[in-house]
Design a protein around this motif. Structure first.
Motif, mmCIF file in Angstrom:
data_model
loop_
_atom_site.group_PDB
_atom_site.id
_atom_site.type_symbol
_atom_site.label_atom_id
_atom_site.label_comp_id
_atom_site.label_asym_id
_atom_site.label_seq_id
_atom_site.Cartn_x
_atom_site.Cartn_y
_atom_site.Cartn_z
ATOM 1 N N LEU A 39 -13.619 -26.010 25.543
ATOM 2 C CA LEU A 39 -14.824 -25.383 26.082
ATOM 3 C C LEU A 39 -16.060 -25.803 25.280
ATOM 4 O O LEU A 39 -15.968 -26.138 24.097
ATOM 5 N N SER A 40 -17.216 -25.732 25.919
ATOM 6 C CA SER A 40 -18.473 -26.077 25.247
ATOM 7 C C SER A 40 -18.859 -24.975 24.271
ATOM 8 O O SER A 40 -18.181 -23.960 24.162
ATOM 9 N N ASN A 41 -19.999 -25.167 23.612
ATOM 10 C CA ASN A 41 -20.528 -24.142 22.715
ATOM 11 C C ASN A 41 -20.529 -22.779 23.386
ATOM 12 O O ASN A 41 -20.845 -22.677 24.559
ATOM 13 N N SER A 80 -11.917 -23.551 21.855
ATOM 14 C CA SER A 80 -13.361 -23.696 21.645
ATOM 15 C C SER A 80 -13.575 -25.072 21.038
ATOM 16 O O SER A 80 -12.685 -25.609 20.397
ATOM 17 N N SER A 81 -14.782 -25.626 21.222
ATOM 18 C CA SER A 81 -14.943 -26.976 20.688
ATOM 19 C C SER A 81 -15.056 -26.961 19.173
ATOM 20 O O SER A 81 -15.640 -26.069 18.584
ATOM 21 N N LEU A 287 -32.275 -33.657 29.332
ATOM 22 C CA LEU A 287 -31.018 -33.073 28.863
ATOM 23 C C LEU A 287 -31.279 -32.269 27.602
ATOM 24 O O LEU A 287 -32.290 -32.474 26.924
ATOM 25 N N GLU A 288 -30.360 -31.376 27.311
ATOM 26 C CA GLU A 288 -30.394 -30.663 26.036
ATOM 27 C C GLU A 288 -29.034 -30.798 25.370
ATOM 28 O O GLU A 288 -28.019 -30.941 26.044
ATOM 29 N N ALA A 289 -29.046 -30.746 24.042
ATOM 30 C CA ALA A 289 -27.789 -30.839 23.295
ATOM 31 C C ALA A 289 -27.384 -29.452 22.814
ATOM 32 O O ALA A 289 -28.231 -28.637 22.474
ATOM 33 N N GLY A 290 -26.078 -29.214 22.794
ATOM 34 C CA GLY A 290 -25.579 -27.924 22.318
ATOM 35 C C GLY A 290 -25.081 -27.985 20.883
ATOM 36 O O GLY A 290 -24.952 -26.961 20.229
ATOM 37 N N TYR A 351 -23.733 -33.479 20.838
ATOM 38 C CA TYR A 351 -22.665 -33.127 21.772
ATOM 39 C C TYR A 351 -23.183 -32.222 22.864
ATOM 40 O O TYR A 351 -24.252 -31.648 22.741
ATOM 41 N N ASP A 352 -22.281 -32.022 23.817
ATOM 42 C CA ASP A 352 -22.476 -30.922 24.735
ATOM 43 C C ASP A 352 -23.823 -31.082 25.448
ATOM 44 O O ASP A 352 -24.657 -30.174 25.439
#
Ligand SMILES: [Mg+2]
Length: 431
Positions: A39-41, A80-81, A287-290, A351-352
């Motif tokens: 899963l992502s953040n 979780s990542s 885009l945005e990064a997590g 990432y993400d």
């Protein structure tokens, strides 16, 4: 009679299979046959799936709550990542590749382009097999290796390799025609959803049709970037690290230093510069990064002890702001820096990646002061980008990036003018 012509240069693309899910399996052999997802953040969306999870119909990027029942029913292992783990395994994969070939250009967290020229090109098949074998043996991660005359062809070959026996070479000829025929044009590297729709309206559905399409039409529809893609499909290299399409899920910005660096301040500056480059690219692609990982290392070839460390920093909120990214790199550096080493390279991985607003929201965003801060930030970044677009990259920079002449910067005093991409370096004619 042996040919005196040197063999044609090739590109290899090495891509780890289901990377995050494969990393999770490394230390959990009990999960060998069980479906795995990551899963992502904040455990929001599915960002990686093992083959078994794909077969269950779990989509990439799907919100976790939507598939929760499915996950439970099929006893899917859900993680979780763990960016620290993925960053470290990725750097081991890259190092393993470097033990086989001199140049490895990491493109995303789990992919690298490898140029094969001269003797390397002559033995391209042998090298591809060795990369496939050694990465699996040394790191436990399965990879697919694609070979082609251009990066775009190597990408397509790697997709084919993933479905076959791990290695695929795309040369000109009927076999390549067949593979390009079977590749939907929207799956070609750099062809996004908008370009896909435009091409379809002109009855161009496959990679092969794009390759054989009229150049003027492609230029009209997709501009210079699309023209490059079409040429690449014909085997004419047009893309380099700077103008290659951005990866969709993670982004790497890293570079070797002009000279070895011992000073922590210089490392901080180099990382800030990477944060700045990456931020600009994120904003360009909306885009945005997590998450973000910082990576520093010494040289593999030296008398001193080898040091290689990664640290992951969770971003308080998904962001494309250079300010946030620089702050995060500073925190990451605190975690990885050890005095006494002569560092040869530093970089970051984001990432993400996702479009703003596309992931499950955080209620706190609405009530805390950060939301206001974010609005200001967005305006500031927009202004920064506008100035740099008009007057040239780096015209406006963050002080954290240090001086232009800092010793860690790559020396390029003897670089020829960038005659086709920089206005102030256009050839000058006097008459
Ligand atoms: Mg992959």
């Amino acid at each position: 009679m042996p040919s005196t012509n040197s063999p044609r240069a090739l590109w290899a693309l090495v891509d780890c299979n289901n990377f995050f899910a494969s990393c999770e399996r490394l230390f959990r052999p009990d999960l060998a046959d069980r479906p795995v997802v990551v899963l992502s953040n904040n455990d929001g969306c599915i960002v990686a799936r093992s083959n078994e999870a794909k077969a269950l119909g779990i989509g990439m990027g799907e919100p976790e709550f939507k598939v929760r029942e499915l996950l439970r029913m099929h006893k899917v292992a859900v993680f979780s990542s763990n960016y620290v783990l993925y960053g470290d395994i990725a750097s081991r994969v890259m190092r393993t590749l470097e033990s086989i070939v001199p140049d490895v250009e990491q493109y995303s967290i789990d992919e690298a382009f490898v140029p094969l020229r001269g003797a390397l090109a002559a033995d391209a098949d042998g090298i591809a097999d060795e990369m496939w074998r050694r990465v699996r043996r040394w790191t436990g991660i399965g990879v697919a290796v694609g070979l082609g005359a251009t990066r775009t062809l190597a990408k397509i070959a790697s997709e084919k390799a993933k479905k076959g026996n791990g290695v695929c070479r795309l040369d000109a000829g009927p076999e390549a025609d067949g593979i390009l025929e079977a590749t939907p044009v929207g799956d070609v590297w750099g062809i996004g959803r908008k370009s896909d729709l435009k091409l379809r309206s002109y009855d161009i559905y496959t990679a092969r049709q794009l390759r054989d399409a009229d150049g003027a039409l492609i230029r009209k529809l997709l501009g210079i970037a699309g023209t490059h893609t079409a040429l690449e499909l014909r085997g004419i290299p047009c893309l380099d690290a700077a103008n290659a399409p951005m990866p969709r899920r993670s982004m790497v910005s890293s570079r070797s230093f002009g000279e070895k660096v011992r000073d922590k301040q210089y490392l901080a500056e180099a990382l800030a510069m990477h944060a700045s480059l990456a931020g600009e690219r994120l904003r360009k692609e909306t885009l945005e990064a997590g998450g973000l990982t910082v990576h520093i290392r010494t040289s593999r070839h030296g008398v001193e002890a080898f040091y290689d460390e990664t640290a992951s920093v969770t971003l308080a909120r998904p962001t494309s702001s250079t300010r946030d990214l620089i702050r995060a790199t500073a925190r990451g550096l605190e975690a990885v820096y050890r005095p006494g080493h002569a560092y040869a390279k530093a970089g970051i991985i984001l990432y993400d990646l996702a479009a703003p607003g596309s992931r499950p929201g955080n209620l706190l965003d609405w009530v805390n002061a950060e939301a206001v801060d974010k609005k200001c930030d967005t305006k500031l970044m927009r202004a920064l980008d506008a100035v740099n677009r008009r007057f040239g990259r780096g015209m406006l920079r963050f002080a954290a990036e240090g001086e232009r002449e800092a010793p860690w910067r790559v020396k390029s005093n003897r670089r020829s003018p960038r005659a086709t991409t920089a206005w102030d370096e256009l050839p000058m004619v006097k008459c």
